[in-house]
Scaffold this motif. Structure first.
Motif, PDB file in Angstrom:
ATOM      1  N   GLN A   1     -27.325   7.159  51.146  1.00 56.05           N
ATOM      2  CA  GLN A   1     -26.242   7.099  50.160  1.00 56.05           C
ATOM      3  C   GLN A   1     -26.059   5.672  49.660  1.00 56.05           C
ATOM      4  OE1 GLN A   1     -22.493   8.322  51.806  1.00 56.05           O
ATOM      5  NE2 GLN A   1     -21.450   8.403  49.826  1.00 56.05           N
ATOM      6  N   LEU A   2     -26.122   4.711  50.573  1.00 56.35           N
ATOM      7  CA  LEU A   2     -25.969   3.307  50.214  1.00 56.35           C
ATOM      8  C   LEU A   2     -27.082   2.834  49.285  1.00 56.35           C
ATOM      9  CD1 LEU A   2     -25.079   0.332  50.498  1.00 56.35           C
ATOM     10  CD2 LEU A   2     -26.209   0.304  52.737  1.00 56.35           C
ATOM     11  N   VAL A   3     -28.335   3.083  49.670  1.00 56.57           N
ATOM     12  CA  VAL A   3     -29.434   2.497  48.895  1.00 56.57           C
ATOM     13  C   VAL A   3     -29.623   3.178  47.544  1.00 56.57           C
ATOM     14  CG1 VAL A   3     -30.616   1.658  50.958  1.00 56.57           C
ATOM     15  CG2 VAL A   3     -31.219   3.897  50.043  1.00 56.57           C
ATOM     16  N   THR A   4     -29.391   4.496  47.475  1.00 58.55           N
ATOM     17  CA  THR A   4     -29.534   5.152  46.173  1.00 58.55           C
ATOM     18  C   THR A   4     -28.433   4.712  45.217  1.00 58.55           C
ATOM     19  OG1 THR A   4     -28.317   7.092  47.010  1.00 58.55           O
ATOM     20  CG2 THR A   4     -30.724   7.185  47.077  1.00 58.55           C
ATOM     21  N   SER A   5     -27.244   4.457  45.751  1.00 59.07           N
ATOM     22  CA  SER A   5     -26.138   4.009  44.904  1.00 59.07           C
ATOM     23  C   SER A   5     -26.312   2.556  44.487  1.00 59.07           C
ATOM     24  CB  SER A   5     -24.804   4.193  45.628  1.00 59.07           C
ATOM     25  OG  SER A   5     -24.602   5.547  45.959  1.00 59.07           O
ATOM     26  N   ALA A   6     -26.801   1.731  45.423  1.00 61.74           N
ATOM     27  CA  ALA A   6     -26.998   0.312  45.110  1.00 61.74           C
ATOM     28  C   ALA A   6     -28.014   0.123  44.000  1.00 61.74           C
ATOM     29  CB  ALA A   6     -27.425  -0.439  46.366  1.00 61.74           C
ATOM     30  N   SER A   7     -28.983   1.033  43.916  1.00 64.51           N
ATOM     31  CA  SER A   7     -30.027   0.893  42.902  1.00 64.51           C
ATOM     32  C   SER A   7     -29.516   1.148  41.488  1.00 64.51           C
ATOM     33  CB  SER A   7     -31.189   1.839  43.207  1.00 64.51           C
ATOM     34  OG  SER A   7     -30.786   3.196  43.092  1.00 64.51           O
ATOM     35  N   LYS A   8     -28.305   1.661  41.359  1.00 59.68           N
ATOM     36  CA  LYS A   8     -27.749   1.944  40.032  1.00 59.68           C
ATOM     37  C   LYS A   8     -27.470   0.668  39.233  1.00 59.68           C
ATOM     38  CE  LYS A   8     -25.699   6.359  41.431  1.00 59.68           C
ATOM     39  NZ  LYS A   8     -24.445   7.135  41.628  1.00 59.68           N
ATOM     40  N   VAL A   9     -27.458  -0.496  39.891  1.00 63.01           N
ATOM     41  CA  VAL A   9     -27.228  -1.753  39.169  1.00 63.01           C
ATOM     42  C   VAL A   9     -28.539  -2.337  38.642  1.00 63.01           C
ATOM     43  CG1 VAL A   9     -25.172  -2.318  40.520  1.00 63.01           C
ATOM     44  CG2 VAL A   9     -27.402  -3.242  41.215  1.00 63.01           C
ATOM     45  N   GLU A  10     -29.608  -1.565  38.655  1.00 59.01           N
ATOM     46  CA  GLU A  10     -30.918  -2.096  38.248  1.00 59.01           C
ATOM     47  C   GLU A  10     -30.895  -2.792  36.886  1.00 59.01           C
ATOM     48  OE1 GLU A  10     -34.416  -2.176  35.887  1.00 59.01           O
ATOM     49  OE2 GLU A  10     -33.047  -0.455  35.755  1.00 59.01           O
ATOM     50  N   PRO A  11     -30.244  -2.240  35.843  1.00 57.60           N
ATOM     51  CA  PRO A  11     -30.222  -2.973  34.566  1.00 57.60           C
ATOM     52  C   PRO A  11     -29.520  -4.324  34.675  1.00 57.60           C
ATOM     53  CG  PRO A  11     -29.627  -0.672  34.236  1.00 57.60           C
ATOM     54  CD  PRO A  11     -29.625  -0.909  35.710  1.00 57.60           C
ATOM     55  N   GLU A  12     -28.382  -4.360  35.367  1.00 58.15           N
ATOM     56  CA  GLU A  12     -27.659  -5.613  35.547  1.00 58.15           C
ATOM     57  C   GLU A  12     -28.447  -6.585  36.412  1.00 58.15           C
ATOM     58  OE1 GLU A  12     -26.469  -2.611  36.054  1.00 58.15           O
ATOM     59  OE2 GLU A  12     -24.681  -2.350  34.784  1.00 58.15           O
TER      60      GLU A  12
ATOM     61  N   HIS B   1     -17.804  -5.782  44.270  1.00 60.42           N
ATOM     62  CA  HIS B   1     -16.883  -4.856  43.615  1.00 60.42           C
ATOM     63  C   HIS B   1     -17.483  -4.213  42.374  1.00 60.42           C
ATOM     64  CE1 HIS B   1     -16.426  -8.738  41.600  1.00 60.42           C
ATOM     65  NE2 HIS B   1     -16.050  -8.067  40.540  1.00 60.42           N
ATOM     66  N   GLU B   2     -18.602  -4.724  41.883  1.00 56.80           N
ATOM     67  CA  GLU B   2     -19.229  -4.180  40.677  1.00 56.80           C
ATOM     68  C   GLU B   2     -20.173  -3.024  40.966  1.00 56.80           C
ATOM     69  OE1 GLU B   2     -20.273  -7.246  37.574  1.00 56.80           O
ATOM     70  OE2 GLU B   2     -20.026  -8.598  39.296  1.00 56.80           O
ATOM     71  N   HIS B   3     -20.369  -2.703  42.229  1.00 60.16           N
ATOM     72  CA  HIS B   3     -21.271  -1.615  42.595  1.00 60.16           C
ATOM     73  C   HIS B   3     -20.580  -0.255  42.476  1.00 60.16           C
ATOM     74  CE1 HIS B   3     -24.939  -3.600  44.068  1.00 60.16           C
ATOM     75  NE2 HIS B   3     -24.142  -4.596  44.385  1.00 60.16           N
ATOM     76  N   ASP B   4     -21.401   0.779  42.471  1.00 61.60           N
ATOM     77  CA  ASP B   4     -20.915   2.153  42.466  1.00 61.60           C
ATOM     78  C   ASP B   4     -20.099   2.433  43.729  1.00 61.60           C
ATOM     79  OD1 ASP B   4     -21.514   5.032  41.150  1.00 61.60           O
ATOM     80  OD2 ASP B   4     -21.604   5.228  43.337  1.00 61.60           O
ATOM     81  N   GLU B   5     -19.108   3.279  43.610  1.00 61.07           N
ATOM     82  CA  GLU B   5     -18.211   3.583  44.733  1.00 61.07           C
ATOM     83  C   GLU B   5     -18.954   4.094  45.961  1.00 61.07           C
ATOM     84  OE1 GLU B   5     -14.336   6.498  45.666  1.00 61.07           O
ATOM     85  OE2 GLU B   5     -15.176   6.344  43.641  1.00 61.07           O
TER      86      GLU B   5
ATOM     87  N   ILE C   1     -32.447  -4.834  50.401  1.00 58.22           N
ATOM     88  CA  ILE C   1     -31.003  -4.696  50.213  1.00 58.22           C
ATOM     89  C   ILE C   1     -30.385  -6.042  49.854  1.00 58.22           C
ATOM     90  CG2 ILE C   1     -28.826  -4.169  51.380  1.00 58.22           C
ATOM     91  CD1 ILE C   1     -30.258  -1.995  52.929  1.00 58.22           C
ATOM     92  N   SER C   2     -30.908  -7.106  50.462  1.00 56.90           N
ATOM     93  CA  SER C   2     -30.410  -8.439  50.148  1.00 56.90           C
ATOM     94  C   SER C   2     -30.652  -8.793  48.681  1.00 56.90           C
ATOM     95  CB  SER C   2     -31.083  -9.462  51.058  1.00 56.90           C
ATOM     96  OG  SER C   2     -30.536 -10.753  50.875  1.00 56.90           O
ATOM     97  N   THR C   3     -31.799  -8.360  48.151  1.00 53.75           N
ATOM     98  CA  THR C   3     -32.109  -8.632  46.743  1.00 53.75           C
ATOM     99  C   THR C   3     -31.185  -7.868  45.811  1.00 53.75           C
ATOM    100  OG1 THR C   3     -34.445  -8.910  47.361  1.00 53.75           O
ATOM    101  CG2 THR C   3     -33.957  -8.635  45.021  1.00 53.75           C
ATOM    102  N   VAL C   4     -30.841  -6.641  46.193  1.00 50.22           N
ATOM    103  CA  VAL C   4     -30.038  -5.780  45.334  1.00 50.22           C
ATOM    104  C   VAL C   4     -28.543  -6.065  45.456  1.00 50.22           C
ATOM    105  CG1 VAL C   4     -29.372  -3.363  44.932  1.00 50.22           C
ATOM    106  CG2 VAL C   4     -31.763  -3.951  45.318  1.00 50.22           C
ATOM    107  N   ALA C   5     -28.065  -6.379  46.653  1.00 56.78           N
ATOM    108  CA  ALA C   5     -26.615  -6.465  46.869  1.00 56.78           C
ATOM    109  C   ALA C   5     -26.142  -7.787  47.463  1.00 56.78           C
ATOM    110  CB  ALA C   5     -26.161  -5.314  47.771  1.00 56.78           C
ATOM    111  N   CYS C   6     -26.779  -8.250  48.540  1.00 56.62           N
ATOM    112  CA  CYS C   6     -26.229  -9.378  49.298  1.00 56.62           C
ATOM    113  C   CYS C   6     -26.348 -10.699  48.553  1.00 56.62           C
ATOM    114  CB  CYS C   6     -26.924  -9.486  50.652  1.00 56.62           C
ATOM    115  SG  CYS C   6     -26.950  -7.947  51.588  1.00 56.62           S
TER     116      CYS C   6
END
Length: 360
Positions: A117-128, A142-146, A305-310
């Motif tokens: 659930q975490l990784v599929t949702s985190a990938s939604k910021v790919e354009p940003e 705070h800009e990530h999907d809920e 995950i660090s590249t996408v979120a951290c």
């Protein structure tokens, strides 16, 4: 002027090429599987197999009020990936005890649907994220999907429940202090899973959970009410560099220190808020000190995950230190001692976590 082509100068090794193609195919299957794992979790497909299996695809669909044709294809994909066990003699599917422990038991410390659930949702910021690569700008938590926040809670929460008290027991004298009645600050608490666990374990102590994300704090307060500890735990909206309070016997940070924009400033603030005999427990993803020693399956997950979120979260804040989720013990020690701590040690570890203790 040279006319050499790449083929002439650096010929392709067919075996290495085939190995990389095979790795890519495995990764492509895993990428699509992640979404199917989320669906299986959300629709109760894993639970049905665990509670009522072995089942045919018709029976799984009936148990879960879903469409059989979709379920049939899902089951075959799961069996191909080793997540579900298939019996060709009966055309039935089931979960082995190990599969159920990973996929259907939400209390298990290795429960994985939350991670999917975490990784599929985190990938939604790919354009940003693609744009951030060009500009160097950050992307705040705070800009990530809920679902990133809920997935994080469901992924890490069970492991905190399993290991947290052992980690505290590994600290110097902290367990005894908290048993008698101390003060705890859980910084970067998210939805409050470890905060609430500590309130349950140490009823004589006061506990405060701190996070800059207002929506997460709201959820944490609801979780505390449900757990029956709302009278023993408070939650505060604040940053790690500015939270209130002094003379804490224990400050904790669970898998969030590397996300801080100014980890040195955070360390200095923690130092100011600790009691003279207090301890700071920092739980970080397991990492070796050298990059080459982190080129492992877990290292790839942590770096990704660090590249996408951290790292984007750190770069979105003041200073923008960008410590990263695979900093390792020595780099973490350097940052924390630069913030004013004189004692730092590895207190405990698991295959996926490093637990550090810092003291004034």
């Amino acid at each position: 002027m040279t006319t050499d082509t790449r083929e002439d100068a650096d010929p392709i090794d067919e075996q290495k090429l085939n190995e990389l193609v095979e790795t890519s195919l495995v990764d492509l299957g895993a990428t699509v599987h992640a979404a199917l794992a989320v669906i299986g979790d959300e629709l109760g497909l894993y639970t049905a197999l665990d509670e009522a299996g072995p089942l045919t695809s018709d029976e799984v669909a009936e148990e879960t009020d879903t469409a059989e044709r979709y379920v049939r294809e899902w089951l075959r994909a799961q069996a191909a990936g080793g997540y579900v066990t298939y019996d060709p003699e009966t055309d039935r599917y089931e979960l082995s005890p190990e599969q159920a422990y990973v996929l259907a038991n939400e209390e298990s410390p290795v429960f994985m649907p939350g991670a999917f659930q975490l990784v599929t949702s985190a990938s939604k910021v790919e354009p940003e994220l693609c744009e951030a690569f060009r500009t160097g700008e950050g992307i705040g938590w705070h800009e990530h999907d809920e679902d990133v926040f809920h997935g994080t809670e469901r992924f890490f929460g069970p492991s905190y429940g399993a290991f947290l008290l052992d980690w505290i027991a590994a600290l110097d004298g902290v367990d005894e202090t908290l048993q008698a009645g101390g003060q705890i600050a859980d910084v970067g608490c998210g939805h409050g899973a470890p905060t609430i666990r500590m309130a349950e374990a140490y009823p004589k102590s006061t506990v405060v959970g701190i996070d800059y994300h207002e929506e997460s704090i709201a959820v944490a307060r609801e979780r505390a009410e449900t757990a029956g500890v709302a009278d023993r735990v408070d939650f505060e909206v604040a940053t790690a560099r500015e939270y209130d309070g002094t003379d804490y016997d224990l400050v904790t940070m669970f898998n969030c220190f590397h996300d801080m924009g100014d980890p040195v400033g955070v360390a200095a603030h923690v130092r100011e808020t600790l009691s003279d005999d207090g301890a700071w427990m920092i739980v970080e993803p397991y990492a070796e000190d050298r990059v080459e020693d982190n080129l492992t399956p877990f290292g790839r997950l942590a770096y990704s995950i660090s590249t996408v979120a951290c790292t984007p979260n750190s770069l979105s804040q003041d200073v923008g230190y960008g410590l990263g989720a695979q900093a390792g013990e020595e780099r973490t020690r350097e940052v924390i001692t630069e913030g004013g701590f004189t004692r730092f040690r590895r207190a405990a570890e698991t295959p996926t976590s490093l637990v550090f203790e810092a003291k004034p």
